[in-house]
Design a protein around this motif. Structure first.
Motif: not given
Length: 348
Positions: A130-140, A170-183
C-alpha cells in the motif's frame, strides 16, 4: 495395570521418594529428559537436572506441606546441556512419594511464535504494498515534471538541479521496490543447498577475507525444491549482515559457521513437515540488542549505523515464498540465524 497405562502416556511421569530420589519414570520422561531409567533410578532428581528456580527446594516444599503445585514455563537444563521449557506438576501421594508430571512447552511456544511472526510478516507485506502504491504515483509525477522542466531550461547549471531531482526520485523508487522483496516470479527447481552455500561462502570470502568461515554440512541432505538465485540472495543477506555486525563491532578473530542439518517431523507455523532443511549461520559477533529482537525482520529496521534495514526483511520474504521461515537466537558472542525450508514443499 496403572503402570502399563502410564508407560503408554505421552506425558512424562516420574515417581520420587521422600528424599527426592527417582523410583520410576515412563518412556516419555526418558525421552524428554534424555535419561535412562535403568541408569538413574535411585539418584536424586535435583542432581540430574538443573533449573532457573531451585527445583529441589520446590519439590521439598510440596513434600513437607503435602500440597500439590504447578510450575509454568520452567527452564530445565538436562545432563546433555540442552535447555527445555516445560510445565510440571508435583503431587504428593504420601510423605514418601511424589508424583511429577512434565509437559514440554518448547514446541508449542515455537509454533505460537512462528504463527505470530508469519502474521506480522503478512501484515507488513500488505502495508508495504500500500505504501509503495501511494509513494510511487507522486514520484512518477515529480520525475516527469523535472524532465519537462529540464527541456525548457537554457542554463546548464539549472539543468543540473533537475537531474538531481530525477536521480533522487529513481533512488526512492528503487528503495520502495526493495521493501517489497523479490519482484520476479520464483522458479522452483531441484537444487543442492550446499551448492548455494558454497556460492555464498565464496562471495563473503572475497568481500571479507579477514573472516574465518567454517563449513559444517550434512552430506545426507537431499535436494530441495526452490529458486537457487533467490536462496543465494536470502542466505547472502543474512551472512553479510552477520559479517558487517562483527566488523563494525571490531571483533577480534571474526568467525562465521555455515551449517546444515535435517529436521524430521518438524513443525513450521501450524504445519508439520516430514523433513525440513535447516541452514544455520552462526557468528561470534556482539549479539542483537534486545530492543531489536522483536522487530528484526521489519523493513527499515537495522542495528547498524550503515544498515539499510532491508536485508533481513527481504531474506524472510524469500523464505516465505519457499514455505519456510527464519528464526534467530542471539546473545553476546554467539548469534545464530536458522533458515528452515521444507524438503517436500509443493508449489503451484
Amino acid at each position: 495395570m496403572y503402570q502399563r497405562l502410564m508407560e503408554h502416556l505421552t506425558t512424562a511421569v516420574l515417581l520420587l521418594d521422600g528424599q527426592l530420589r527417582l523410583r520410576w519414570m515412563n518412556p516419555a520422561a526418558e525421552a524428554l529428559l534424555a535419561l535412562s531409567r535403568a541408569r538413574v533410578t535411585g539418584l536424586a532428581l535435583p542432581g540430574l537436572v538443573d533449573a532457573e528456580e531451585d527445583i529441589g527446594g520446590l519439590l521439598a516444599k510440596a513434600r513437607d506441606e503435602f500440597h500439590p503445585f504447578t510450575q509454568r514455563e520452567a527452564r530445565l537444563t538436562l545432563p546433555t546441556g540442552e535447555v527445555q521449557t516445560v510445565d510440571y506438576t508435583v503431587t504428593p501421594l504420601s510423605p514418601d512419594e511424589l508424583l511429577l508430571e512434565v509437559e514440554p512447552r518448547d514446541r508449542l511456544l515455537r509454533i505460537s511464535r512462528e504463527e505470530a511472526l508469519q502474521t506480522r510478516q503478512e501484515t507488513i507485506k500488505v502495508l508495504a504494498r500500500g505504501l509503495a502504491h501511494e509513494v510511487k504515483n507522486p514520484l512518477g509525477g515529480i520525475r516527469g515534471a523535472a524532465q519537462l522542466l529540464e527541456r525548457d531550461l537554457e542554463d546548464p547549471q539549472l539543468t543540473e538541479f533537475t537531474r538531481i531531482i530525477v536521480e533522487e526520485v529513481d533512488r526512492l523508487r528503487d528503495l520502495v521496490d526493495s521493501m517489497l522483496g523479490p519482484n520476479r516470479v520464483s522458479r522452483h527447481e531441484p537444487l543442492n543447498v550446499h551448492r548455494v552455500l558454497e556460492r555464498v561462502r565464496a562471495l563473503v570470502a572475497v568481500e571479507h577475507p579477514e573472516v574465518a568461515i567454517t563449513r559444517d554440512y550434512d552430506p545426507s541432505l537431499p535436494d530441495l525444491i526452490g529458486d537457487e538465485s533467490q536462496l543465494i540472495q536470502a542466505i547472502l543477506n543474512v551472512a553479510r549482515n552477520a559479517v558487517e555486525a562483527m566488523t563494525e563491532a571490531g571483533i577480534e578473530g571474526p568467525a562465521l559457521v555455515l551449517r546444515t542439518r535435517a529436521r524430521r517431523q518438524f513443525t513450521l507455523g501450524a504445519e508439520r513437515h516430514r523433513l525440513v532443511c535447516e541452514v544455520s549461520i552462526l557468528d561470534n559477533g556482539p549479539g542483537i540488542p534486545d530492543a531489536l529482537k522483536e522487530t528484526l525482520f521489519y523493513p527499515m529496521v537495522s542495528g547498524r549505523a550503515e544498515g539499510s534495514g532491508l536485508g533481513l526483511s527481504i531474506a524472510q520474504s524469500i523464505l516465505h515464498q519457499h514455505q519456510g521461515l527464519i528464526e534467530c537466537d542471539s546473545r553476546p558472542g554467539k548469534t545464530e540465524f536458522r533458515l528452515l525450508i521444507p524438503l517436500e514443499t509443493s508449489h503451484d
